[in-house]
Design a protein around this motif. Structure first.
Motif, short mmCIF file in Angstrom:
data_model
loop_
_atom_site.label_atom_id
_atom_site.label_comp_id
_atom_site.label_asym_id
_atom_site.label_seq_id
_atom_site.Cartn_x
_atom_site.Cartn_y
_atom_site.Cartn_z
N THR A 176 -21.40 16.07 -48.89
CA THR A 176 -22.80 16.76 -48.66
C THR A 176 -23.54 16.41 -47.13
O THR A 176 -24.55 16.74 -47.23
CB THR A 176 -23.48 16.45 -49.81
OG1 THR A 176 -23.88 14.93 -49.93
CG2 THR A 176 -23.07 17.18 -51.00
N ILE A 177 -23.00 15.41 -46.60
CA ILE A 177 -23.45 14.96 -45.47
C ILE A 177 -23.71 16.05 -44.41
O ILE A 177 -24.77 15.84 -43.53
CB ILE A 177 -22.66 13.85 -44.68
CG1 ILE A 177 -23.41 12.96 -43.78
CG2 ILE A 177 -21.48 14.32 -43.95
CD1 ILE A 177 -23.03 11.61 -43.61
N GLN A 178 -23.12 16.97 -44.50
CA GLN A 178 -23.28 18.22 -43.49
C GLN A 178 -24.51 19.13 -44.09
O GLN A 178 -25.16 19.95 -43.28
CB GLN A 178 -22.08 19.21 -43.46
CG GLN A 178 -20.89 18.48 -42.84
CD GLN A 178 -19.74 19.38 -42.91
OE1 GLN A 178 -19.25 19.87 -41.73
NE2 GLN A 178 -19.08 19.37 -43.93
N LYS B 212 -23.09 16.93 -33.31
CA LYS B 212 -22.59 18.31 -33.13
C LYS B 212 -21.30 18.17 -32.30
O LYS B 212 -20.40 18.93 -32.44
CB LYS B 212 -23.74 19.19 -32.35
CG LYS B 212 -24.70 19.77 -33.14
CD LYS B 212 -25.85 20.58 -32.43
CE LYS B 212 -26.98 20.95 -33.14
NZ LYS B 212 -27.74 21.91 -32.65
N HIS B 213 -21.31 17.05 -31.36
CA HIS B 213 -19.91 17.14 -30.52
C HIS B 213 -18.79 16.46 -31.43
O HIS B 213 -17.86 16.54 -31.03
CB HIS B 213 -20.21 16.12 -29.38
CG HIS B 213 -20.44 14.89 -29.76
ND1 HIS B 213 -22.06 14.37 -30.03
CD2 HIS B 213 -19.79 13.76 -29.84
CE1 HIS B 213 -21.76 13.15 -30.39
NE2 HIS B 213 -20.66 12.57 -30.21
N PHE B 214 -19.20 16.01 -32.78
CA PHE B 214 -18.04 15.52 -33.54
C PHE B 214 -17.56 16.62 -34.29
O PHE B 214 -17.79 16.80 -35.54
CB PHE B 214 -18.54 14.26 -34.34
CG PHE B 214 -17.47 13.43 -35.16
CD1 PHE B 214 -16.49 13.06 -34.30
CD2 PHE B 214 -17.62 13.25 -36.26
CE1 PHE B 214 -15.45 12.34 -35.04
CE2 PHE B 214 -16.62 12.24 -37.19
CZ PHE B 214 -15.52 11.85 -36.42
N THR B 215 -16.85 17.60 -33.80
CA THR B 215 -16.35 18.79 -34.30
C THR B 215 -14.81 18.49 -35.32
O THR B 215 -14.75 19.36 -36.12
CB THR B 215 -15.86 19.68 -33.27
OG1 THR B 215 -14.91 18.89 -32.49
CG2 THR B 215 -16.90 20.15 -32.47
N ILE B 216 -14.31 17.32 -35.22
CA ILE B 216 -13.36 17.01 -36.02
C ILE B 216 -13.85 16.70 -37.51
O ILE B 216 -13.03 16.78 -38.65
CB ILE B 216 -12.48 15.90 -35.73
CG1 ILE B 216 -11.19 15.85 -36.34
CG2 ILE B 216 -13.14 14.57 -35.70
CD1 ILE B 216 -10.18 17.12 -36.21
N PHE B 217 -14.92 16.49 -37.64
CA PHE B 217 -15.77 15.79 -39.17
C PHE B 217 -15.35 16.94 -40.15
O PHE B 217 -15.07 16.51 -41.36
CB PHE B 217 -17.09 15.57 -38.81
CG PHE B 217 -17.79 14.70 -40.10
CD1 PHE B 217 -17.25 13.36 -40.41
CD2 PHE B 217 -18.38 15.40 -41.05
CE1 PHE B 217 -17.70 12.56 -41.67
CE2 PHE B 217 -18.66 14.60 -42.17
CZ PHE B 217 -18.34 13.59 -42.26
N PRO B 218 -15.61 18.43 -39.89
CA PRO B 218 -15.54 19.30 -40.96
C PRO B 218 -13.91 19.34 -41.29
O PRO B 218 -13.86 19.74 -42.66
CB PRO B 218 -15.97 20.58 -40.22
CG PRO B 218 -17.02 20.20 -39.18
CD PRO B 218 -16.39 18.90 -38.83
#
Length: 329
Positions: free
Chosen positions: A116-118, A152-158
């Motif tokens: 849920t951090i997103q 936002k630049h950490f696109t690998i997280f999702p």
């Protein structure tokens, strides 16, 4: 479990935690359904509820993951008790049982926060609707739980989160399937003692163990059967994130999501029915626990009726005793 001493076992300790997870999951999901209903003309507009609507997502994930953890622990306890009875003695110690339960809650809390951090806080979104009378009544600002603590630049997280969701379903599912197969094979080799052939209390205890194991096998099977749509949904979305192409139509994915929600709600509500329907020992314990107050009230009334109930009756009894003592003199 607290009312009936014979139900205070390691298995029932895990089942009690599972019951708490199911109850709280239903409560948290009901709040989300309420938010969905009162959102009005804009779906999932949680601007009225504020940040608490995002907090319920954390609790919903927590109780869902905790239910998966405790179903796995229950299956593991039965697996060691049936297939490795000597090793189960160490796992069934009070300290080890409490550590496993606390560890399950802590790990699921951390994983739920990761999920849920997103969506950790509410963000207001300004919407420009097309001109026309059909859009005139729609709000110009809506609220969505899409505030993320991740840059936002950490696109690998999702992709990482979706992969973790897939793993947290597939790993327990595979482990429980393996343990259930081993338990079923081990029980198939053992004769079930009947009421006539059972050797006293040992035969009764063996029959109860078979009944409890059968109940847990049914419970585990129903749990993962109801959660298959959720697992399929995680796999579809994870493959879409990795490949960049969705192999399933979006309408189909939405339908699977609705089916997954319904199945998880049914699974959380059906466990007490499974316990009572598949095990007479649990039925008797339920009846004993829920009729304890009635028995207590009946016992209190019978005791009161056997004693003088009013002050005047007590005075008459005392005067009778005094008169008897005087006549004896």
């Amino acid at each position: 479990m607290a009312s009936v001493k014979s139900m205070q076992t390691v298995t029932n300790f895990y089942l009690t935690n599972l019951a708490v997870c199911d109850m709280l999951y239903l409560l948290s999901t009901s709040y989300e359904i309420r938010a969905y209903v009162i959102s009005g003309t804009v779906t999932r507009n949680t601007l009225k509820d504020g940040h608490i609507s995002c907090l319920t997502l954390l609790f919903e994930n927590l109780f869902y993951l905790a239910s998966v953890a405790f179903v796995t622990l229950v299956t593991m306890e039965r697996f060691f008790a049936i297939c490795h009875p000597i090793k189960s003695l160490a796992l069934n110690r009070r300290g080890c049982t409490i550590k496993l339960a606390v560890g399950a809650w802590v790990v699921t809390l951390l994983v739920a926060f990761l999920y849920t951090i997103q969506f950790i806080y509410l963000r207001g979104i300004c919407v420009v609707w097309p001109d026309g009378e059909s859009y005139a009544h729609l709000p110009k600002v809506v609220g969505r739980c899409n505030g993320s603590l991740i840059p936002k630049h950490f696109t690998i997280f999702p992709v990482i989160i979706r992969g973790c969701k897939t793993i947290t379903f597939l790993v327990p599912f595979i482990c429980c399937c393996y343990m259930c197969v081993r338990i079923t094979a081990a029980l198939g080799k053992r004769p079930i003692p009947s009421a006539r052939t059972g050797a006293g209390s040992s035969g009764n205890a063996e029959r109860v163990r078979h009944q409890v194991t059968r109940m847990l096998l049914i419970n585990t099977s129903v749990f993962f059967f109801c959660n298959i749509p959720s697992g399929v949904l995680h796999v579809i979305r994870f493959s879409a994130l990795v490949s960049g192409v969705s192999f399933v139509f979006e309408g189909t994915v939405t339908t699977i999501g609705h089916i997954a929600i319904i199945c998880t709600l049914v699974n959380s509500a059906i466990n007490p029915i499974i316990y009572n329907g598949s095990n007479p020992h649990y039925r008797q314990a339920f009846l004993y626990a829920f009729t304890a107050r009635l028995r207590y009230e009946r016992g209190g009334r019978s005791e009161q009726s056997s004693q003088p109930s009013t002050v005047s009756q007590r005075r008459v009894a005392v005067s009778t005793v005094t008169t008897g003592d005087t006549s004896d003199k």
